[in-house]
Design a protein around this motif. Structure first.
Motif, mmCIF file in Angstrom:
data_model
loop_
_atom_site.group_PDB
_atom_site.id
_atom_site.type_symbol
_atom_site.label_atom_id
_atom_site.label_comp_id
_atom_site.label_asym_id
_atom_site.label_seq_id
_atom_site.Cartn_x
_atom_site.Cartn_y
_atom_site.Cartn_z
ATOM 1 N N GLU A 174 0.831 -1.201 0.000
ATOM 2 C CA GLU A 174 0.000 0.000 0.000
ATOM 3 C C GLU A 174 0.866 1.253 0.000
ATOM 4 O OE1 GLU A 174 -3.263 2.600 0.199
ATOM 5 O OE2 GLU A 174 -3.116 0.478 -0.353
ATOM 6 N N ARG A 178 1.298 4.177 -3.094
ATOM 7 C CA ARG A 178 1.074 5.602 -2.856
ATOM 8 C C ARG A 178 2.336 6.415 -3.122
ATOM 9 N NH1 ARG A 178 -4.299 6.333 -3.038
ATOM 10 N NH2 ARG A 178 -5.364 4.765 -1.769
ATOM 11 N N THR A 312 -1.724 -5.616 -14.854
ATOM 12 C CA THR A 312 -1.471 -4.320 -15.477
ATOM 13 C C THR A 312 -1.565 -4.413 -17.000
ATOM 14 O OG1 THR A 312 0.002 -3.711 -13.650
ATOM 15 C CG2 THR A 312 0.176 -2.417 -15.660
ATOM 16 N N ILE A 317 -4.072 -1.158 -15.241
ATOM 17 C CA ILE A 317 -4.324 -0.624 -13.906
ATOM 18 C C ILE A 317 -3.265 0.412 -13.542
ATOM 19 C CG2 ILE A 317 -4.577 -1.240 -11.470
ATOM 20 C CD1 ILE A 317 -5.339 -4.025 -12.326
ATOM 21 N N SER A 319 -0.737 2.567 -11.058
ATOM 22 C CA SER A 319 0.173 2.105 -10.007
ATOM 23 C C SER A 319 -0.467 2.184 -8.628
ATOM 24 C CB SER A 319 1.457 2.940 -10.021
ATOM 25 O OG SER A 319 2.155 2.780 -11.231
ATOM 26 N N SER A 320 -1.160 3.286 -8.341
ATOM 27 C CA SER A 320 -1.789 3.435 -7.025
ATOM 28 C C SER A 320 -2.900 2.409 -6.828
ATOM 29 C CB SER A 320 -2.347 4.850 -6.862
ATOM 30 O OG SER A 320 -3.284 5.139 -7.879
ATOM 31 N N THR A 321 -3.672 2.143 -7.880
ATOM 32 C CA THR A 321 -4.743 1.150 -7.797
ATOM 33 C C THR A 321 -4.171 -0.243 -7.594
ATOM 34 O OG1 THR A 321 -6.111 2.491 -9.278
ATOM 35 C CG2 THR A 321 -6.762 0.189 -8.965
ATOM 36 N N LEU A 322 -3.102 -0.555 -8.313
ATOM 37 C CA LEU A 322 -2.457 -1.854 -8.150
ATOM 38 C C LEU A 322 -1.948 -2.032 -6.723
ATOM 39 C CD1 LEU A 322 -1.448 -4.477 -9.502
ATOM 40 C CD2 LEU A 322 0.646 -3.249 -10.127
ATOM 41 N N ASP A 324 -3.212 -0.586 -4.073
ATOM 42 C CA ASP A 324 -4.383 -0.757 -3.208
ATOM 43 C C ASP A 324 -4.899 -2.187 -3.254
ATOM 44 O OD1 ASP A 324 -4.280 1.899 -2.524
ATOM 45 O OD2 ASP A 324 -5.787 2.529 -3.986
ATOM 46 N N ILE A 325 -4.980 -2.757 -4.462
ATOM 47 C CA ILE A 325 -5.486 -4.122 -4.627
ATOM 48 C C ILE A 325 -4.581 -5.127 -3.927
ATOM 49 C CG2 ILE A 325 -5.896 -5.955 -6.324
ATOM 50 C CD1 ILE A 325 -6.746 -3.733 -8.289
#
Length: 469
Positions: A174, A178, A312, A317, A319-322, A324-325
């Motif tokens: 995470e 970020r 990806t 996707i 980078s931030s979403t990846l 988070d997942i």
């Protein structure tokens, strides 16, 4: 009539927290060190394939890098774990911590493929997100030594060892998602420079890992086993002398045969560790090792870095979403492993390993089928959320069937074989990705993992544990 146990105390005991507390400061430091180390592993592994792609390296080179990195882990694990009980476990862990920081320093500053490969092979870089280096084998031996299998503290402590590691990975992924997203939006920062910055975490946490090692007491060393065995033998002899009365002097004139194989500290490095294992230990491990090799080959084919790369590429996707997942997946893994200890205490070690691993394996098998992101992510959560629940029971099972004096050697060989079997996985997947056949890797890995699950249950479900304790 006694009052019923307060629910808070019962929950504290059932979740294994009482066992962790009773294990003492050495166990707490081991658990802390690994959770921080897995923070760095998680932060790096989710982006390492994307990092190499940003440097212009082909899919084949990415797969080759991961395979050779795992091969380097094999060599490093062989050298350090086989020497650990002779040289000293704390010294060995300290060397590993220094090598971790040095490797991170190289990746932080350089971009040459062969230099990075050399640093990863001779140092410690988690290209797959797994803890395949020398740390885990030694740490599991220490925790097994500090706990008991008969009173169930061992499975509880090992469960929290895995739980906090998953939590560290979750926070690391995470945070890295970020951080990369924020750095890329800053003036003068591009994608490559942002990825480079993540490796600074390796340097920092390598130093922190070393600090934890320096605080460990001599209770963690293999020599402590020999001292405990000597104390037990003396106590037994005193008791026997009181029971036998007039025959005491006669029996003292006779040499006492050794009650167990000599501790690992007395063996020579030049002698094969495999040959030093007792026939009973080899009989068990010769059945378990091939199954673990199949499982880790499958994991190597679809490790976290390659899975992130696949997601990806397929769904574009951010980078931030990846991050988070992946972080959510590790949080689910941390939550599930809290219950691994209580389940193992009720269902048994093997049943817990198999019944929690089968859904994860099925999710790997089905992973490439959904055409939309939502269902794919659900399968990813099922896979990752349940994937670590077999780790603590597996470590407890090995400790339950292997004498204390042989655990470091067995854990070292086990880690080596698992890492070695993983080396072929990324190379195979890298070749498939280049041919637009990435999905075959997930289907094959799912079948292999299910084969491991059913084979493990068939061979060990009724196995007699704790015969040496």
């Amino acid at each position: 009539m006694h009052d019923p146990e307060p629910w808070r105390s019962k929950l504290y005991r059932e979740l294994g927290l009482a066992s962790v507390q009773s294990a003492g400061p050495a166990a707490w430091l081991i658990i802390l060190a690994r959770s921080l180390r897995m923070f760095a592993y998680g932060a790096v592994s989710v982006f390492i394939a994307l990092f190499f792609s940003s440097l212009g390296f082909s899919d084949f080179k990415i797969g080759l890098f991961m395979s050779l990195t795992l091969l380097g882990d094999v060599i490093l694990t062989l050298i350090l774990t086989f020497a650990a009980d002779n040289v000293g476990r704390r010294k060995t862990l300290l060397i590993g911590s220094i090598m971790m920081s040095v490797s991170g320093l190289v990746f932080w500053n350089l971009e040459n493929y062969w230099v990075l490969l050399f640093a990863a092979v001779v140092g410690i870089i988690s290209a797959s997100g797994g803890d395949f280096g020398p740390f885990r084998a030694i740490e599991e031996s220490i925790l097994s030594q500090l706990t008991s299998g008969k009173d169930r503290t061992r499975s509880d402590v090992l469960s929290w060892y895995v739980t906090t590691a998953s939590l560290g990975q979750a926070i690391g992924t995470e945070a890295s998602g970020r951080i990369v997203g924020r750095l890329k939006d800053m003036d003068g920062w591009d994608e490559k420079r942002a990825y480079h910055a993540i490796f600074a975490l390796y340097v920092v946490f390598g130093i922190v890992n070393a600090a934890c090692v320096l605080l460990l007491s001599d209770r963690v060393e293999a020599e402590a086993i020999a001292k405990e065995q000597d104390a037990e033998e003396i106590e037994a002899e005193v008791l026997l002398s009181h029971q036998e009365g007039d025959r005491q002097n006669l029996e003292q004139d006779q040499p006492n045969p050794p009650a167990s194989p000599p501790p690992a500290t007395s063996t020579s490095l030049s002698t094969s560790r495999l040959a030093q294992l007792s026939p009973a230990t080899r009989s068990v491990m010769y059945k378990l090792w091939p199954l673990l090799a199949v499982d880790t080959l499958a994991d190597g084919m679809v490790n976290l870095s390659l899975t992130s790369y696949y997601l990806t590429s397929k769904f574009q996707i951010a980078s931030s979403t990846l991050g988070d997942i992946t972080s959510m997946a590790f949080f689910l893994a941390a939550l599930s492993t809290v219950f691994a200890g209580p389940l193992a205490n009720r269902l048994g070690l093997i049943n817990t390993m198999v019944f929690t691993h089968i859904p994860s394996s099925a999710a790997v098998l089905l992973f490439p089928l959904p055409p939309n992101l939502v269902i794919t992510i659900i399968l990813f959560f099922v896979r990752m959320g349940l994937n670590n629940m077999d780790q603590a029971p597996r470590a407890a099972f090995i400790a339950a069937v292997v004498p204390a004096s042989e655990r470091t050697a067995v854990n070292g060989i086990t880690s080596t074989l698992r890492t070695l079997s993983s080396t072929a996985g990324p190379l195979i997947t890298g070749s498939l990705a280049g041919q637009d056949s990435f999905w075959i890797a997930f289907v094959t890995a799912g079948v292999l993992r299910l084969s491991y699950d059913f084979g493990l249950w068939a061979l060990f479900v009724n196995f007699n544990l704790h015969q040496h304790e």
